[in-house]
Scaffold this motif. Structure first.
Motif, PDB file in Angstrom:
ATOM      1  N   THR A   1       6.775   6.606  12.027  1.00 28.82           N
ATOM      2  CA  THR A   1       7.557   6.736  10.798  1.00 28.82           C
ATOM      3  C   THR A   1       8.920   7.345  11.082  1.00 28.82           C
ATOM      4  O   THR A   1       9.953   6.890  10.575  1.00 28.82           O
ATOM      5  CB  THR A   1       6.795   7.604   9.768  1.00 28.82           C
ATOM      6  OG1 THR A   1       5.553   6.989   9.475  1.00 28.82           O
ATOM      7  CG2 THR A   1       7.595   7.762   8.492  1.00 28.82           C
TER       8      THR A   1
ATOM      9  N   ALA B   1       8.725  14.735  14.105  1.00 29.50           N
ATOM     10  CA  ALA B   1       7.421  14.403  13.526  1.00 29.50           C
ATOM     11  C   ALA B   1       6.627  15.663  13.202  1.00 29.50           C
ATOM     12  O   ALA B   1       5.940  15.736  12.176  1.00 29.50           O
ATOM     13  CB  ALA B   1       6.643  13.500  14.476  1.00 29.50           C
TER      14      ALA B   1
ATOM     15  N   THR C   1       4.639  14.086   9.899  1.00 25.69           N
ATOM     16  CA  THR C   1       4.348  12.661   9.798  1.00 25.69           C
ATOM     17  C   THR C   1       4.245  12.092  11.209  1.00 25.69           C
ATOM     18  O   THR C   1       4.346  12.824  12.191  1.00 25.69           O
ATOM     19  CB  THR C   1       5.438  11.931   8.983  1.00 25.69           C
ATOM     20  OG1 THR C   1       5.026  10.590   8.753  1.00 25.69           O
ATOM     21  CG2 THR C   1       6.777  11.934   9.721  1.00 25.69           C
ATOM     22  N   SER C   2       4.047  10.786  11.323  1.00 29.65           N
ATOM     23  CA  SER C   2       3.874  10.172  12.639  1.00 29.65           C
ATOM     24  C   SER C   2       5.228   9.889  13.281  1.00 29.65           C
ATOM     25  O   SER C   2       6.248   9.759  12.594  1.00 29.65           O
ATOM     26  CB  SER C   2       3.095   8.860  12.506  1.00 29.65           C
ATOM     27  OG  SER C   2       3.888   7.889  11.835  1.00 29.65           O
ATOM     28  N   GLU C   3       5.217   9.777  14.618  1.00 31.55           N
ATOM     29  CA  GLU C   3       6.445   9.429  15.322  1.00 31.55           C
ATOM     30  C   GLU C   3       6.893   8.009  15.001  1.00 31.55           C
ATOM     31  O   GLU C   3       8.074   7.690  15.078  1.00 31.55           O
ATOM     32  CB  GLU C   3       6.248   9.607  16.832  1.00 31.55           C
ATOM     33  CG  GLU C   3       6.132  11.058  17.246  1.00 31.55           C
ATOM     34  CD  GLU C   3       6.141  11.228  18.761  1.00 31.55           C
ATOM     35  OE1 GLU C   3       6.849  10.469  19.441  1.00 31.55           O
ATOM     36  OE2 GLU C   3       5.416  12.120  19.251  1.00 31.55           O
TER      37      GLU C   3
ATOM     38  N   ARG D   1      11.318   4.839  12.652  1.00 31.45           N
ATOM     39  CA  ARG D   1      11.849   3.889  11.683  1.00 31.45           C
ATOM     40  C   ARG D   1      12.986   4.513  10.869  1.00 31.45           C
ATOM     41  O   ARG D   1      14.026   3.905  10.634  1.00 31.45           O
ATOM     42  CB  ARG D   1      10.727   3.435  10.748  1.00 31.45           C
ATOM     43  CG  ARG D   1      11.145   2.396   9.706  1.00 31.45           C
ATOM     44  CD  ARG D   1      10.016   2.166   8.725  1.00 31.45           C
ATOM     45  NE  ARG D   1       9.695   3.402   8.002  1.00 31.45           N
ATOM     46  CZ  ARG D   1       8.476   3.737   7.614  1.00 31.45           C
ATOM     47  NH1 ARG D   1       7.438   2.973   7.903  1.00 31.45           N
ATOM     48  NH2 ARG D   1       8.269   4.866   6.952  1.00 31.45           N
ATOM     49  N   ASP D   2      12.804   5.767  10.450  1.00 26.00           N
ATOM     50  CA  ASP D   2      13.831   6.439   9.664  1.00 26.00           C
ATOM     51  C   ASP D   2      15.082   6.717  10.500  1.00 26.00           C
ATOM     52  O   ASP D   2      16.207   6.610  10.003  1.00 26.00           O
ATOM     53  CB  ASP D   2      13.280   7.751   9.095  1.00 26.00           C
ATOM     54  CG  ASP D   2      12.179   7.515   8.067  1.00 26.00           C
ATOM     55  OD1 ASP D   2      12.075   6.372   7.580  1.00 26.00           O
ATOM     56  OD2 ASP D   2      11.432   8.457   7.764  1.00 26.00           O
TER      57      ASP D   2
END
Length: 304
Positions: free
Chosen positions: A23, A14, A19-21, A26-27
């Motif tokens: 997100t 992250a 970006t956020s953890e 999810r990836d």
């Protein structure tokens, strides 16, 4: 990053991709569905299951800030003139660098990295086991290492591993390493496990330290959304393991019991009296309230 390092934490991912953890998680889940990696608690590794183990170069780049904070706290547990054993690992290597400042200390280890960190320490005696060198983690293993530990008795053992669960305790992916770690445990009156949050909830093949033998766990602050890590810590505390969290924020004034405080997220009851184990010293409930000496940032899990 996983291909380069063998493993990576969600927190580090992250930060790198800004970006956020949520997100990132999810990836990572999508990449796992494609068979490109395996998710682990708090991170991801190359596919390989219970038996896969990253080498030292890969481990040394994973959760470095967390390992540093854990080592700072663990070093505060060691007093001048003590005799301790320190197992192999990147977190224990960080601990060894700090133990170099403790006068009159005797350190028994099977780790070349730990011995190297202490090689030029003033008034610190280093005792190495025998054994066969395992190059992936620079540790001495095998019957020679185990036999050299027979009849040894020290105050504390500091160990790390590949995974930690309340059900099985500390575990590792290599049979030879696990066998030596068990011999190190047998030599100590107290067992302190050093494990960052990425190892919480991860189970690997060979058990090294059962939960009822662990005296204390020193770990870092799990992410606020990581309910699994919080649940694992609570389960460990319920079984009598003393939980110390590195890097917690202290309040302006002292809390009840003289503990340093931490940012509250949920309540947790005071752990029960440890179950008795041969050769181990059980701590009274009042002793569980004490943070490591000299570190106001450290707080006990039971204030959550």
């Amino acid at each position: 990053m996983v291909r380069a390092n063998g493993a990576v934490s969600l927190r580090e991912l992250a930060r790198v991709v800004q970006t956020s953890e949520v997100t990132v998680r999810r990836d990572v889940r999508a990449l796992e569905a494609e068979g490109l990696l395996d998710r682990r608690h708090g991170g991801a590794v190359l596919p390989g299951g219970f038996t896969r183990e990253s080498g030292f170069p890969q481990k040394s780049h994973l959760a470095t800030a967390e390992k540093t904070a854990i080592a700072d706290v663990a070093a505060g547990l060691v007093e001048e003139g003590e005799a301790v054993v320190v197992g192999a690992g990147t977190t224990t290597q960080e601990l060894a660098r700090r133990l170099a400042r403790v006068p009159g200390l005797t350190v028994v280890t099977n780790s070349l990295l730990v011995a190297q960190a202490l090689a030029h320490a003033n008034r610190v005696e280093v005792v190495m086991t025998g054994g066969t060198l395992r190059g992936s983690n620079y540790a001495l293993v095998g019957s020679g290492a185990e036999q050299s530990l027979q009849g040894l008795r020290v105050s504390r053992a500091f160990l790390s591993g590949s995974g930690l669960t309340a059900e099985r305790g500390l575990s590792t992916s290599n049979m030879l390493s696990a066998s030596v770690d068990r011999a190190l445990v047998q030599a100590a009156a107290e067992v302190v496990v050093l494990a960052d949050h990425t190892k919480l909830g991860t189970d690997t093949m060979f058990q090294t330290v059962p939960t009822d033998v662990m005296t204390r766990l020193v770990t870092d602050e799990p992410p606020t959304h990581d309910d699994r890590a919080a649940a694992e810590l609570q389960a460990l505390a319920d079984q009598g393991v003393q939980i110390t969290v590195a890097g917690a924020v202290a309040p302006a004034g002292p809390l009840e019991g003289g503990m340093a405080g931490r940012r509250p997220r949920r309540d947790a009851p005071l752990p029960v009296q440890r179950r008795g184990a041969p050769g181990l010293r059980s701590a009274p409930a009042a002793a569980l309230l004490e943070p490591p000496p000299g570190d106001r940032r450290v707080a006990d899990l039971r204030r959550r």
